[in-house]
Design an enzyme around this catalytic site. Structure first.
Site, PDB file in Angstrom:
ATOM      1  N   CYS A 250       0.855  -1.205   0.000  1.00  0.00           N
ATOM      2  CA  CYS A 250       0.000   0.000   0.000  1.00  0.00           C
ATOM      3  C   CYS A 250       0.880   1.239   0.000  1.00  0.00           C
ATOM      4  O   CYS A 250       0.757   2.123   0.845  1.00  0.00           O
ATOM      5  CB  CYS A 250      -0.930   0.006   1.213  1.00  0.00           C
ATOM      6  SG  CYS A 250      -1.742  -1.566   1.578  1.00  0.00           S
ATOM      7  N   PRO A 253       1.718   7.400  -2.037  1.00  0.00           N
ATOM      8  CA  PRO A 253       2.516   7.966  -3.129  1.00  0.00           C
ATOM      9  C   PRO A 253       4.022   7.747  -3.007  1.00  0.00           C
ATOM     10  O   PRO A 253       4.785   8.322  -3.778  1.00  0.00           O
ATOM     11  CB  PRO A 253       2.198   9.458  -3.032  1.00  0.00           C
ATOM     12  CG  PRO A 253       1.972   9.694  -1.585  1.00  0.00           C
ATOM     13  CD  PRO A 253       1.301   8.446  -1.064  1.00  0.00           C
ATOM     14  N   LYS A 256       7.166   6.605   2.242  1.00  0.00           N
ATOM     15  CA  LYS A 256       7.857   5.637   3.090  1.00  0.00           C
ATOM     16  C   LYS A 256       8.772   4.728   2.263  1.00  0.00           C
ATOM     17  O   LYS A 256       9.826   4.301   2.748  1.00  0.00           O
ATOM     18  CB  LYS A 256       6.844   4.830   3.897  1.00  0.00           C
ATOM     19  CG  LYS A 256       6.045   5.674   4.900  1.00  0.00           C
ATOM     20  CD  LYS A 256       5.091   4.820   5.708  1.00  0.00           C
ATOM     21  CE  LYS A 256       4.315   5.644   6.718  1.00  0.00           C
ATOM     22  NZ  LYS A 256       3.348   6.578   6.081  1.00  0.00           N
ATOM     23  N   ASP A 316       1.357  -0.294   5.534  1.00  0.00           N
ATOM     24  CA  ASP A 316       0.677   0.976   5.813  1.00  0.00           C
ATOM     25  C   ASP A 316      -0.723   0.860   5.225  1.00  0.00           C
ATOM     26  O   ASP A 316      -0.973   1.251   4.088  1.00  0.00           O
ATOM     27  CB  ASP A 316       1.461   2.125   5.175  1.00  0.00           C
ATOM     28  CG  ASP A 316       0.980   3.496   5.630  1.00  0.00           C
ATOM     29  OD1 ASP A 316      -0.038   3.553   6.340  1.00  0.00           O
ATOM     30  OD2 ASP A 316       1.611   4.499   5.268  1.00  0.00           O
ATOM     31  N   CYS A 369      -2.955   5.603   9.698  1.00  0.00           N
ATOM     32  CA  CYS A 369      -3.040   7.024  10.047  1.00  0.00           C
ATOM     33  C   CYS A 369      -4.387   7.269  10.720  1.00  0.00           C
ATOM     34  O   CYS A 369      -5.078   8.242  10.436  1.00  0.00           O
ATOM     35  CB  CYS A 369      -2.849   7.908   8.820  1.00  0.00           C
ATOM     36  SG  CYS A 369      -3.911   7.495   7.423  1.00  0.00           S
TER      37      CYS A 369
END
Length: 429
Positions: A250, A253, A256, A316, A369
């Site tokens: 995932c 953009p 990470k 993520d 998040c």
């Protein structure tokens, strides 16, 4: 201002019909093709302002109109103008006049008269109306009732501060690319450019005022990237070392992905379901001078997997975005309580699938998040119960390295310096 109000009204109307702002804003900009860059920027500001304080503006509008406004464009224009009058910095007289003129472009003959009457009545009755609408908790906090109740239940000592941060403007934070420059050297370059910043720690630098990225020294040369300070914990926690095989699931953009590659020379696959979003990964890799294998595929499937196990996996996962709501103000009004169960199911599928691809002794870093425990602590507890070969390792946030506000193990609360994120580090034994 009139053009910006028209664009913002288009965008807000789209969001209120169920579309997210990242899709609605470009669509609104295409409707008004002659808008200048300044008008486009103002339209974005007005859209964010309106959605940040939507409950308040909607309550005033309901109090000022005996029946709902029949045209969605006129309704959205009124919400934009009311938000400007409530929280903007423009002159009241100008806001009203420009909104009335903007109403004339909707094609509704009655729109100009209604907009004029509603906004002038608001200015006359503002204090009286405020005493009425502010009694509603949803209006006073500008969040849905269910969101407020859930944070109050899960964070009894922090919920009010978390809601307040979510209504604030997010900071612009940079991550220095230590492969191309050093923190002291980049701080010097910023000083010479007259850009005021604060060094948060490690490679994180926060701007006092946001800037277009191309005005940052060396941005196009890959010296620096934009990344929230809370998100910059991913690479240190995953502790990659040269030669490791790493998966960033995932990944779009690509913030990470690039951070991991800046940390060590690893063999990295950057995976995401949406090919269009992976274009941003390619662009970031090229700008930073980094290399990864970019793959289109689902983190909950195996059709892209070649059978070679990974030493490290960064998961993520998709989530409610409740920890970054100040950056995505539309999420407050698009999310529903039942969405949390849907996200939790997707997260469970991804986590279980990726676990099969992790080598023995390897580590998986689960990241959201979000601040809702259904997606975070409860998800991890359930995973540990059903996977006997998983051990949860302690997550150490070193405040001396980067500032952070932690409420529970792995849970960063949203504060002025960083967003709200959750980290859980799992090792396969």
């Amino acid at each position: 201002m009139q053009v910006a109000q028209i664009i913002a009204a288009h965008a807000v109307a789209e969001v209120l019909s169920g579309h997210n702002l990242t899709v609605s804003m470009p669509k609104a900009l295409r409707k008004v093709k002659a808008a200048t860059p300044q008008q486009q920027a103002a339209a974005q500001d007005y859209s964010y302002l309106t959605l940040r304080f939507y409950a308040e503006a909607a309550a005033y509008l309901a109090a000022l109109t005996p029946k709902p406004v029949s045209d969605s464009r006129v309704q959205a224009l009124l919400l934009v103008a009311l938000s400007q009058l409530l929280h903007g910095h423009d002159d009241d007289f100008t806001v009203v006049n420009q909104a009335v003129e903007a109403a004339g472009t909707t094609g509704q003959r009655w729109a100009k008269g209604l907009v004029n009457a509603v906004l002038r009545n608001f200015l006359r009755q503002r204090e009286t109306l405020q005493a009425v609408v502010s009694q509603d908790e949803e209006v006073s906090w500008n969040y849905p009732h269910w969101w407020i109740a859930l944070l109050r239940e899960q964070y009894p000592d922090h919920w009010q501060a978390m809601l307040a941060v979510g209504n604030s403007h997010p900071p612009m934070t940079l991550r220095v690319n230590l492969r191309k420059t050093s923190v002291p050297a980049y701080l010097q370059a910023l000083q010479e450019a007259g850009i005021a910043v604060t060094h948060l720690g490690s490679a994180a630098i926060q701007l006092h005022q946001p800037l277009p990225v191309h005005k940052l020294p060396g941005f196009d040369l890959g010296w620096v990237s934009v990344q929230d300070a809370g998100a910059q914990w991913a690479a240190p926690l995953l502790d990659v070392t040269p030669g490791m095989r790493v998966l960033d699931a995932c990944s779009a953009p690509g913030g990470k992905t690039c951070q991991l590659l800046e940390s060590a020379d690893v063999e990295l696959i950057s995976l995401d379901l949406e090919a269009d979003r992976l274009q941003r990964v390619h662009e970031n890799l090229q700008r930073l001078g980094l290399k990864a294998q970019v793959v289109t595929g689902s983190a909950s499937a195996t059709d892209w997997f070649d059978g070679r196990l990974f030493d490290r996996i960064l998961a993520d996962v998709p989530c409610s975005a409740s920890g970054i709501v100040r950056r995505h103000v539309d999420m407050k009004w698009l999310r529903r309580p039942e969405d949390l169960a849907t996200f939790a199911h997707t997260q469970e599928q991804i986590l279980s699938n990726l676990w099969q691809m992790l080598a023995k002794g390897g580590k998986l870093l689960y990241v959201t998040c979000s601040v809702f425990q259904q997606e975070n602590e409860m998800q991890i507890q359930q995973f540990l119960t059903s996977h006997a070969d998983a051990t949860r390792l302690p997550v150490q946030f070193d405040a001396a390295l980067l500032p952070c506000m932690q409420a529970a193990p792995g849970q960063l609360l949203p504060v002025a310096a960083h967003d709200g994120l959750f980290y859980a580090l799992l090792q396969k034994h």
